[in-house]
Design an enzyme around this catalytic site. Structure first.
Site, PDB file in Angstrom:
ATOM      1  N   THR A 191      35.464 -15.064  33.339  1.00  0.00           N
ATOM      2  CA  THR A 191      35.155 -14.836  34.720  1.00  0.00           C
ATOM      3  C   THR A 191      33.560 -15.488  34.891  1.00  0.00           C
ATOM      4  O   THR A 191      32.958 -15.401  33.760  1.00  0.00           O
ATOM      5  CB  THR A 191      34.861 -13.108  34.631  1.00  0.00           C
ATOM      6  OG1 THR A 191      34.038 -12.900  33.766  1.00  0.00           O
ATOM      7  CG2 THR A 191      35.712 -12.267  34.757  1.00  0.00           C
ATOM      8  N   GLY A 192      33.438 -15.832  35.962  1.00  0.00           N
ATOM      9  CA  GLY A 192      31.907 -16.846  35.829  1.00  0.00           C
ATOM     10  C   GLY A 192      32.196 -18.092  35.433  1.00  0.00           C
ATOM     11  O   GLY A 192      31.286 -18.264  34.503  1.00  0.00           O
ATOM     12  N   ALA A 193      32.885 -18.544  35.530  1.00  0.00           N
ATOM     13  CA  ALA A 193      33.545 -19.931  34.823  1.00  0.00           C
ATOM     14  C   ALA A 193      33.331 -20.700  35.540  1.00  0.00           C
ATOM     15  O   ALA A 193      33.910 -22.119  35.022  1.00  0.00           O
ATOM     16  CB  ALA A 193      34.766 -19.305  33.961  1.00  0.00           C
ATOM     17  N   GLY A 219      27.787 -23.130  33.286  1.00  0.00           N
ATOM     18  CA  GLY A 219      26.465 -23.068  32.591  1.00  0.00           C
ATOM     19  C   GLY A 219      28.286 -22.184  31.100  1.00  0.00           C
ATOM     20  O   GLY A 219      28.920 -22.458  31.041  1.00  0.00           O
ATOM     21  N   TYR A 247      18.504  -5.236  34.527  1.00  0.00           N
ATOM     22  CA  TYR A 247      19.318  -5.959  33.748  1.00  0.00           C
ATOM     23  C   TYR A 247      19.433  -5.741  32.501  1.00  0.00           C
ATOM     24  O   TYR A 247      20.455  -5.621  31.731  1.00  0.00           O
ATOM     25  CB  TYR A 247      18.445  -7.798  33.815  1.00  0.00           C
ATOM     26  CG  TYR A 247      19.134  -9.025  32.625  1.00  0.00           C
ATOM     27  CD1 TYR A 247      20.669  -9.128  33.538  1.00  0.00           C
ATOM     28  CD2 TYR A 247      18.513  -9.459  32.002  1.00  0.00           C
ATOM     29  CE1 TYR A 247      21.102  -9.750  32.548  1.00  0.00           C
ATOM     30  CE2 TYR A 247      19.464  -9.375  30.694  1.00  0.00           C
ATOM     31  CZ  TYR A 247      20.695 -10.577  31.005  1.00  0.00           C
ATOM     32  OH  TYR A 247      21.357 -11.063  30.877  1.00  0.00           O
TER      33      TYR A 247
END
Length: 288
Positions: free
Chosen positions: A16-18, A21, A169
């Protein structure tokens, strides 16, 4: 050139989120080991660029679009992954973010908690049967050493009373680790392992959407000393693929080595409570 026959050949990995970064570098690295990689992202152009990089090197890449701040989008993503991927051998929960000011998602939840913790919690649970079917399988969650400064405030999980970007966070990263340990405890009879990790201080666009004053002032000076994305991906790639880690579960990794996380992360009663609260927030059966 990506090796078509490598240690991950025949295995399917979801990252995920690939689209940038650490996630992008992780996907590229696992594809280089022979895996079929399914990448998720919010921006179609960035997602296709990332997938194109993998394919240009001879690897296999599938693209799935979703905004993981939305539970409806997480559920749609899970449905599409289950429809298109006959097996899922590794799930890398990489997506995450930092917001200096408080944002509320479409579900009415504080964005940091929703994206960093509830999204991987929900997605993992929705894909768990496919992971079990594909076993031995792995759930790898990219946390942070910020977990050591985190505290789960059950009386104000959404930070409605007062908000601090760093506090939100840190709480979400501690939640990542506690979720991982609780998942590992719930999977002893299966061949699905669950581990979390700290990728190191990596130079990416992380937090750029809503940076804090410290980020704006300090990061430009320390950026030359931070890891590059490829270096930050070393530990997630290792935890996702190393053959000797097949039986290892419920651990926290730094620099590819198992390390003790904060004392509070091992509070089993708090982890079980966090699981129940999280399940309620995303509409899952806590006992499942």
């Amino acid at each position: 050139m990506i090796r078509l026959e490598g240690p991950m050949a025949g295995r399917t990995v979801v990252v995920t989120g690939a689209t940038g970064g650490i996630g992008r570098a992780t996907a590229l690295g696992l594809a280089a080991l022979g895996a079929r990689v399914a990448i998720t992202g919010r921006d179609p152009e960035r997602a296709e660029t990332a997938a194109g990089e993998i394919r240009a090197a001879g690897g296999q890449a599938d693209v799935f679009m979703a905004d993981l701040s939305s539970q409806a989008e997480v559920r749609r993503l899970a449905d599409e992954l289950l429809r298109d991927l006959p097996r899922i051998d590794v799930l890398v929960n990489n997506v995450g973010g930092y917001w200096d000011t408080r944002h509320v998602t479409a579900d009415g939840l504080e964005r940091t908690f929703a994206v960093n913790h509830l999204a991987p919690f929900l997605l993992t649970n929705l894909l768990l049967d496919r992971l079990k079917y594909s076993s031995p399988a792995r759930v790898v969650t990219v946390a942070s050493n910020a977990q050591a400064m985190g505290r789960i405030d059950f009386d104000d999980l959404q930070h409605e009373r007062s908000y601090s970007g760093s506090r939100a966070y840190n709480q979400s990263k501690l939640a990542n680790v506690m979720f991982t340990y609780e998942l590992a405890r719930r999977l002893p009879a299966t061949s699905v392992t669950a581990n979390a990790l700290h990728p190191g201080m990596v130079s990416t666009s992380f937090g750029a959407e809503d940076p804090s004053l410290i980020q704006r002032l300090v990061v430009p000076f320390v950026r030359p000393f931070m890891k590059r994305s490829g270096q930050g991906a070393v530990t997630p790639i290792h935890v996702a693929s190393a053959p000797d880690l097949e039986p290892v579960s419920g651990r926290f990794f730094i620099e590819s080595k198992p390390t003790r996380s904060s004392a509070q992360s091992y509070d089993e009663a708090a982890a079980a409570r966090l699981w129940r609260v999280s399940a309620d927030l995303v509409g899952l059966d806590a006992a499942a």
